[in-house]
Scaffold this motif. Sequence first.
Motif, mmCIF file in Angstrom:
data_model
loop_
_atom_site.group_PDB
_atom_site.id
_atom_site.type_symbol
_atom_site.label_atom_id
_atom_site.label_comp_id
_atom_site.label_asym_id
_atom_site.label_seq_id
_atom_site.Cartn_x
_atom_site.Cartn_y
_atom_site.Cartn_z
ATOM 1 N N ILE A 60 -12.482 6.223 0.547
ATOM 2 C CA ILE A 60 -13.255 6.805 0.828
ATOM 3 C C ILE A 60 -12.372 8.216 1.730
ATOM 4 O O ILE A 60 -11.847 8.295 1.955
ATOM 5 C CB ILE A 60 -13.492 6.340 2.778
ATOM 6 N N TYR A 61 -13.194 9.243 1.280
ATOM 7 C CA TYR A 61 -13.437 10.643 1.613
ATOM 8 C C TYR A 61 -13.706 11.582 3.181
ATOM 9 O O TYR A 61 -15.068 11.489 3.114
ATOM 10 C CB TYR A 61 -13.960 11.454 0.404
ATOM 11 N N ALA A 62 -13.654 11.372 3.998
ATOM 12 C CA ALA A 62 -13.176 12.788 5.068
ATOM 13 C C ALA A 62 -13.291 13.886 5.275
ATOM 14 O O ALA A 62 -11.771 14.082 4.948
ATOM 15 C CB ALA A 62 -13.330 12.015 5.899
ATOM 16 N N ASP A 63 -13.953 15.088 5.266
ATOM 17 C CA ASP A 63 -13.197 16.587 5.165
ATOM 18 C C ASP A 63 -13.621 16.934 6.684
ATOM 19 O O ASP A 63 -14.540 16.352 7.277
ATOM 20 C CB ASP A 63 -13.837 16.506 3.989
ATOM 21 N N GLY A 64 -13.287 17.717 6.712
ATOM 22 C CA GLY A 64 -12.974 18.829 7.814
ATOM 23 C C GLY A 64 -12.145 20.207 8.474
ATOM 24 O O GLY A 64 -11.541 20.124 7.254
ATOM 25 N N ILE A 65 -12.619 20.785 9.466
ATOM 26 C CA ILE A 65 -11.017 21.586 9.495
ATOM 27 C C ILE A 65 -10.584 21.474 10.644
ATOM 28 O O ILE A 65 -9.257 21.176 10.316
ATOM 29 C CB ILE A 65 -12.042 22.796 10.137
ATOM 30 N N PHE A 66 -10.751 20.518 11.644
ATOM 31 C CA PHE A 66 -9.949 19.496 12.676
ATOM 32 C C PHE A 66 -8.702 20.481 12.858
ATOM 33 O O PHE A 66 -7.558 20.042 12.948
ATOM 34 C CB PHE A 66 -8.415 18.901 11.384
ATOM 35 N N ASP A 67 -9.197 21.300 13.601
ATOM 36 C CA ASP A 67 -8.530 23.044 14.553
ATOM 37 C C ASP A 67 -8.912 22.352 15.623
ATOM 38 O O ASP A 67 -9.331 21.814 16.186
ATOM 39 C CB ASP A 67 -9.398 23.908 14.604
#
Length: 350
Positions: A60-67
């Motif tokens: 499973i792939y999850a992406d984002g900025i996560f600032d």
Amino acid sequence: MSIYFSSFLSNQCILQSSLQTLIEPAIFTPETSCECRAPHEKLTVEQARLGTPVDRPVRIYADGIFDLFHSGHARALMQAKNLFPNAYLIVGVCSDELTHKYKGFTVMTEDERYEALRHCRYVDEVLRDAPWTLTQEFLEKHKIDFVAHDDIPYSSAGSEDVYKHIKEAGMFVPTKRTEGISTSDLITRIVRDYDVYARRNLQRGYTAKELNVSYINEKKYRLQNQLDRMKEKVRTVEDKSKHFVYRVEEKSHDLIQKWEEKSREFIGNFLELFGPDGTWKQMFQERSGRMIQAFSPRGSPSSSPSREFSPSRSPSPPSRWAMPRTSPPSSPKGASASISSMSEGDEDDK
């Protein structure tokens, strides 16, 4: 037999990987393609929920900025990790260059954001410099089965929804957002309370240049900090004074109560001794009765004792000067007077 053995080895690898994730930070994705050697067949959501395939985890792939990594990010990754019984979560983090280009300035640098993701317990692997838009080549390179993200259309880079083609391919699994917490919310709080944080950091030793504060604002903030310290000292003195007054009132109340108890006891003892029916009156009456009894003479006999005459002497005739005899006096003075008169009569007779 070989299928069961491979399944056993796969489960052991998954267990070891999970334990390593809880103990050590997640690994970074290698620059090359995925090292998974098992055949990577296409899966459906129903098959993945049934726990298939048995020889490998579902990627499973999850992406984002996560600032400013917060609990909303962690909950989204937790949902992605628990979508299927056997899941391997890869988290892609976009670089500063892409983020500043398509979204805006970040508080944390890309290296700080990478490290924040590595220490989340649900993450198995961190992919640095993740692409803004997922391509088929990228999905095949990393052998990704599903992409996890919230279901709200994400418009960016001239597209109404960057995950539209993923949804059409049946590779999208939705997660739920956590209401009330986001990176934008945190930044809004900081901007709203800018003066408070600027004053606090000035007090902690940061310079006005580091905080991008003007000379006038710096002096104003420092003056406000001094006033706050003075108010705090005054408040501390007031609290101590109130506590002291309270202790004095409490002690005085105790003293008054004890004084009242002692006074009641003293008055009760005084009345018991000197009251109308007190002990002192009874003692005084007893002692006065004893003293009167001691000083009063014994009772005289009713008749005078007869005088005995000697046979050799005849009774002398009564003197003409002799006074007639009367009853003996009841007092000592009368008795002495009668005795003296008797002696005088005897002398006359002689």
